[in-house]
Design an enzyme around this catalytic site. Structure first.
Site, short mmCIF file in Angstrom:
data_model
loop_
_atom_site.label_atom_id
_atom_site.label_comp_id
_atom_site.label_asym_id
_atom_site.label_seq_id
_atom_site.Cartn_x
_atom_site.Cartn_y
_atom_site.Cartn_z
N TYR A 97 0.84 -1.20 0.00
CA TYR A 97 0.00 0.00 0.00
C TYR A 97 0.88 1.27 0.00
O TYR A 97 0.63 2.22 -0.76
CB TYR A 97 -0.89 -0.06 1.24
N LYS A 123 1.03 4.13 -2.81
CA LYS A 123 0.71 5.52 -2.50
C LYS A 123 1.90 6.44 -2.77
O LYS A 123 1.71 7.61 -3.17
CB LYS A 123 0.25 5.64 -1.04
P1 NDP Z 1 -13.24 2.22 1.33
O1 NDP Z 1 -12.71 0.82 1.41
O2 NDP Z 1 -14.28 2.64 2.29
O3 NDP Z 1 -13.74 2.52 -0.16
C1 NDP Z 1 -12.95 2.19 -1.26
C2 NDP Z 1 -13.81 2.21 -2.49
O4 NDP Z 1 -12.98 1.87 -3.61
C3 NDP Z 1 -14.94 1.20 -2.44
O5 NDP Z 1 -16.13 1.83 -2.84
C4 NDP Z 1 -14.51 0.14 -3.43
O6 NDP Z 1 -15.56 -0.47 -4.15
C5 NDP Z 1 -13.69 0.96 -4.41
N1 NDP Z 1 -12.81 0.12 -5.20
C6 NDP Z 1 -11.94 -0.82 -4.76
N2 NDP Z 1 -11.30 -1.38 -5.79
C7 NDP Z 1 -11.76 -0.78 -6.92
C8 NDP Z 1 -11.49 -0.94 -8.30
N3 NDP Z 1 -10.58 -1.82 -8.73
N4 NDP Z 1 -12.16 -0.18 -9.18
C9 NDP Z 1 -13.10 0.72 -8.76
N5 NDP Z 1 -13.39 0.92 -7.46
C10 NDP Z 1 -12.74 0.16 -6.54
O7 NDP Z 1 -11.95 3.15 1.45
P2 NDP Z 1 -11.77 4.67 1.96
O8 NDP Z 1 -12.95 5.48 1.64
O9 NDP Z 1 -11.26 4.61 3.35
O10 NDP Z 1 -10.52 5.09 1.06
C11 NDP Z 1 -10.66 5.84 -0.12
C12 NDP Z 1 -9.27 6.23 -0.60
O11 NDP Z 1 -8.61 6.98 0.43
C13 NDP Z 1 -8.38 5.02 -0.89
O12 NDP Z 1 -7.55 5.30 -1.99
C14 NDP Z 1 -7.55 4.90 0.37
O13 NDP Z 1 -6.34 4.23 0.14
C15 NDP Z 1 -7.35 6.37 0.71
N6 NDP Z 1 -6.99 6.62 2.08
C16 NDP Z 1 -7.82 6.24 3.12
C17 NDP Z 1 -7.44 6.48 4.41
C18 NDP Z 1 -8.30 6.09 5.57
O14 NDP Z 1 -7.85 6.25 6.72
N7 NDP Z 1 -9.52 5.61 5.37
C19 NDP Z 1 -6.17 7.13 4.74
C20 NDP Z 1 -5.39 7.49 3.58
C21 NDP Z 1 -5.80 7.25 2.31
P3 NDP Z 1 -16.11 -1.95 -3.84
O15 NDP Z 1 -16.79 -1.83 -2.56
O16 NDP Z 1 -17.01 -2.23 -4.98
O17 NDP Z 1 -14.91 -2.85 -3.79
#
Ligand code: NDP
Length: 251
Positions: free
Chosen positions: A159, A163
């Site tokens: 990850y 990133k």
């Molecule tokens: P969630 O797991 O809540 O949401 C991630 C979303 O991405 C889901 O809706 C999922 O869809 C979708 N997704 C996963 N794989 C794919 C794909 N191949 N194509 C299209 N959509 C996809 O994550 P967060 O909201 O927490 O995170 C959002 C972003 O923020 C991410 O990039 C994460 O790395 C980043 N981030 C989050 C942090 C945190 O503390 N939460 C901290 C730092 C960064 P489905 O359900 O259909 O798989």
């Protein structure tokens, strides 16, 4: 100077927007007046619910389901957004997954899956959108990186590498597109309360809060506010930046 953020008439695409941070970003862009396409991988009902909320705000919205790591799916998605909503002005690369494990135990398939979704996904969506924006000399891309991409994290080498890669991609693309007025920035959130982090053990959450100078957990809206700023004319002279939204965790 007016400080209202008005994105009316703009079309945005947010990946991974069925829940969590992506959903909040999509709703914030719509609240600022944008029409928003919602991408997600598998959860069509969740996407449809976000589309419904955006339509409830008086904006236009569509679901564009698909894997951001699949180039054909991505090209089809961007074409569909442009034909149904109009020229893309804002792209937010937010889709993400985790497959945590220490390197010595990590299955190479879990390394590949995380790189594919985050880094290849951000590359493919940015490439498809950039080709349109470059020609029009207008547009902005916001990539969601992480504090972990700046600092590394034990148990998250895949990850963190993805990133960190997004930061390099952001800066390179900012240099490639800047002369055409297209801006590319990244946001590096710290610990944000979403389904991705809710399963972390309580002692890990406590340690993160204690290491955060502002002593708290971020909310999806904190990241959405930063996206709104970067997508708005207020940020018209900002490109290639990595904006931390982490309560100071990355200092
Ligand atoms: P969630 O797991 O809540 O949401 C991630 C979303 O991405 C889901 O809706 C999922 O869809 C979708 N997704 C996963 N794989 C794919 C794909 N191949 N194509 C299209 N959509 C996809 O994550 P967060 O909201 O927490 O995170 C959002 C972003 O923020 C991410 O990039 C994460 O790395 C980043 N981030 C989050 C942090 C945190 O503390 N939460 C901290 C730092 C960064 P489905 O359900 O259909 O798989």
């Amino acid at each position: 100077m007016s400080v209202d953020i008005d994105l009316s008439g703009r079309v945005a695409l947010v990946t991974g927007a069925g829940r969590g941070i992506g959903r909040e970003i999509a709703l914030a862009l719509a609240a600022a007046g944008a029409d928003v396409a919602i991408n997600d991988f598998a959860d069509e009902p969740a996407c449809a619910a976000v589309v419904g909320e955006i339509i409830g705000l008086g904006r236009t919205s569509i679901c564009v389901m698909g894997d951001v790591g699949d180039d054909e799916a991505v090209n089809g998605m961007v074409e569909r957004v442009e034909s149904e909503l109009g020229p893309l002005a804002v792209v937010v690369n937010n889709a993400g997954i985790t497959r945590d494990q220490v390197v010595m135990m990590m299955d190479p398939a879990d390394f590949d899956a995380v790189i594919r979704t985050h880094l290849r996904g951000t590359f493919l969506v940015s490439k498809a959108a950039a080709r349109k924006m470059f020609r029009r000399r207008e547009g902005c891309i916001v990539n969601i990186s992480s504090v972990v991409g700046r600092r590394g994290n034990a148990g998250q080498a895949n990850y963190a590498a993805a990133k960190a890669g997004i930061i390099g991609l952001t800066k390179s693309l900012a240099k490639e597109l800047g002369a055409r007025g297209v801006r590319v920035n990244a946001i590096a959130p710290g610990y944000i309360d979403t389904p991705m982090t809710q399963s972390l053990p309580d002692e890990v959450k406590k340690a993160i809060v204690e290491a955060t100078p502002l002593r708290g957990i971020g909310q999806p809206g904190d990241v959405a506010a930063a996206v709104l700023f970067l997508a708005s004319p207020l940020a018209k002279f900002i490109t290639g930046c990595v904006l931390p939204v982490d309560g100071g965790l990355g200092i």
